[in-house]
Design a protein around this motif. Structure first.
Motif, mmCIF file in Angstrom:
data_model
loop_
_atom_site.group_PDB
_atom_site.id
_atom_site.type_symbol
_atom_site.label_atom_id
_atom_site.label_comp_id
_atom_site.label_asym_id
_atom_site.label_seq_id
_atom_site.Cartn_x
_atom_site.Cartn_y
_atom_site.Cartn_z
ATOM 1 N N UNK A 138 0.832 -1.213 0.000
ATOM 2 C CA UNK A 138 0.000 0.000 0.000
ATOM 3 C C UNK A 138 0.868 1.266 0.000
ATOM 4 N N UNK A 139 0.360 2.316 -0.587
ATOM 5 C CA UNK A 139 1.126 3.561 -0.752
ATOM 6 C C UNK A 139 0.521 4.691 0.096
ATOM 7 N N UNK A 140 1.308 5.747 0.282
ATOM 8 C CA UNK A 140 0.785 6.988 0.850
ATOM 9 C C UNK A 140 0.473 7.928 -0.302
ATOM 10 N N UNK A 141 -0.683 8.548 -0.240
ATOM 11 C CA UNK A 141 -1.083 9.456 -1.311
ATOM 12 C C UNK A 141 -1.145 10.871 -0.761
ATOM 13 N N UNK A 142 -0.454 11.789 -1.419
ATOM 14 C CA UNK A 142 -0.455 13.192 -1.014
ATOM 15 C C UNK A 142 -1.052 14.003 -2.167
ATOM 16 N N UNK A 143 -2.155 14.699 -1.906
ATOM 17 C CA UNK A 143 -2.780 15.473 -2.977
ATOM 18 C C UNK A 143 -3.014 16.904 -2.539
ATOM 19 N N UNK A 144 -2.634 17.842 -3.404
ATOM 20 C CA UNK A 144 -2.847 19.262 -3.100
ATOM 21 C C UNK A 144 -3.979 19.809 -3.967
ATOM 22 N N UNK A 145 -4.990 20.353 -3.311
ATOM 23 C CA UNK A 145 -6.093 21.059 -3.974
ATOM 24 C C UNK A 145 -6.770 20.160 -5.016
#
Ligand code: MLT
Length: 269
Positions: free
Chosen positions: A90-97
Motif C-alpha cells: 500500500x502507498x501513501x497518497x499526497x494530494x494538493x487542492x
C-alpha cells in the motif's frame, strides 16, 4: 530522478517523475500546475521513500485524452501508475487542492491500496453554482484567449503576498508552470472539477491515518473551514503552516517535508 511515460487504455500518455527507493509516496499536483510543484519533495522525501509524481491529463508531460474526463478517470490513471510502479505494498497518497479532490476519488475507488493520506489545501465539498459558473467561464476564456489570460488571476491566491512582493524564483517557477498548461488542458480540468462529487458525508468512513495541511493565508482552503471538515475524519491530524498561502510544498518546503516525514513512519511499516 527518472521520467517515465505509460500509454493508458484510452490512448493518452501519462508522464510520471520518480525518485528514490523505500515505501511509496505518490504526489498529486494542483491546478493549473504539474509535477514540478513537487521538486523539493522529490528531492527530499526520496532519501527515504520511493516518490512518484504523475502529471494529470494535458499537464506537464501527459497528453490530454480525446474525450472529456472526470476526476474519477484521473483516480483510475493514478491506479494505473501504482500498478506499474508500486504494485506490492500500500502507498501513501499526497494530494494538493485538485490533487486532493483526486485523492478523495482514489480513496473511494481504490482505497485498499492506501496506507495513509495527506490532504493539502483542499476540500471535500462540491462546487456551488457560482463556483461552477466561474469554472466554465475560465474554460471558455482559455479556449478563446489562451492559457495566461485565463489563469493569471489565480497567482495571487496561490502564493503569499510576501512571496509575490519579493518576486523570487518560486514566483517565477509557479508562473512558468501556469503558462505551460495548454488551453485545452485548462478547460478540461475546470470542466472535470466543476462536476466533482461532494465527499463530506464520506469523511467519517476514512479509516486510514490522514494528515490534513493548509496554509495560514490560504484563501482557497482557509484554515478554519479545513479544521472543521478534518475533525470528521476519525484517525486524522490537522496542521496549519504559518506564513504561507495555497502552495505550501513550494512556499515552505522544509516545514512541509518535516510535517510529512514525521507523520509517515506511524502509518508505513
Ligand atoms: C488547485 O490549486 O488545484 C485549484 O485551486 C483547485 C480549484 O480550482 O478548486
Amino acid at each position: 530522478m527518472n521520467s517515465i511515460s505509460f500509454l493508458a487504455q484510452h490512448g493518452h500518455l501519462i508522464s510520471v517523475t520518480a525518485a528514490g527507493t523505500g515505501p511509496t509516496i505518490m504526489l498529486l499536483h494542483g491546478f493549473p500546475l504539474d509535477h514540478r510543484m513537487w521538486l523539493s519533495q522529490l528531492a527530499t522525501l526520496s532519501k527515504t521513500h520511493h516518490v512518484i509524481a504523475p502529471d494529470f491529463r494535458g499537464f506537464g508531460g501527459s497528453s490530454l485524452s480525446e474525450s472529456s474526463y472526470s476526476l474519477s478517470d484521473l483516480a483510475d490513471d493514478v491506479e494505473l501508475v501504482r500498478q506499474h510502479l508500486a504494485p506490492e505494498r500500500p502507498i501513501s497518497l499526497i494530494g494538493l487542492s485538485m490533487g486532493g479532490y483526486v485523492a478523495f476519488e482514489y480513496w473511494q475507488r481504490h482505497g485498499q491500496h492506501l496506507s495513509s493520506l495527506v490532504l493539502v489545501s483542499t476540500k471535500p465539498t462540491a462546487d456551488s453554482e457560482a463556483a461552477r459558473e466561474s469554472r466554465y467561464a475560465m474554460a471558455a476564456q482559455a479556449e478563446k484567449l489562451g492559457t495566461w489570460p485565463a489563469v493569471a488571476g489565480m497567482l495571487e491566491k496561490l502564493l503569499s503576498p510576501e512571496l509575490l512582493a519579493q518576486g523570487d524564483e518560486i514566483v517565477r517557477a509557479t508562473q512558468q508552470m501556469m503558462r505551460d498548461g495548454r488551453p485545452e488542458a485548462i478547460a478540461a480540468a475546470q470542466q472535470a472539477m466543476a462536476i466533482r462529487q461532494d465527499f463530506t458525508r464520506h469523511l467519517p468512513e476514512i479509516a486510514i491515518p490522514t494528515l490534513i495541511l493548509t496554509g495560514q493565508h490560504d484563501k482557497i482552503a482557509p484554515p478554519d473551514e479545513t479544521a472543521r471538515w478534518s475533525a470528521k475524519i476519525p484517525n486524522s491530524h490537522f496542521d496549519c503552516l504559518t506564513g504561507v498561502a495555497h502552495l505550501s510544498p513550494l512556499e515552505t518546503p522544509v516545514e512541509f517535508n518535516q510535517r510529512v516525514l514525521s507523520f509517515l513512519p506511524s502509518s508505513q511499516g
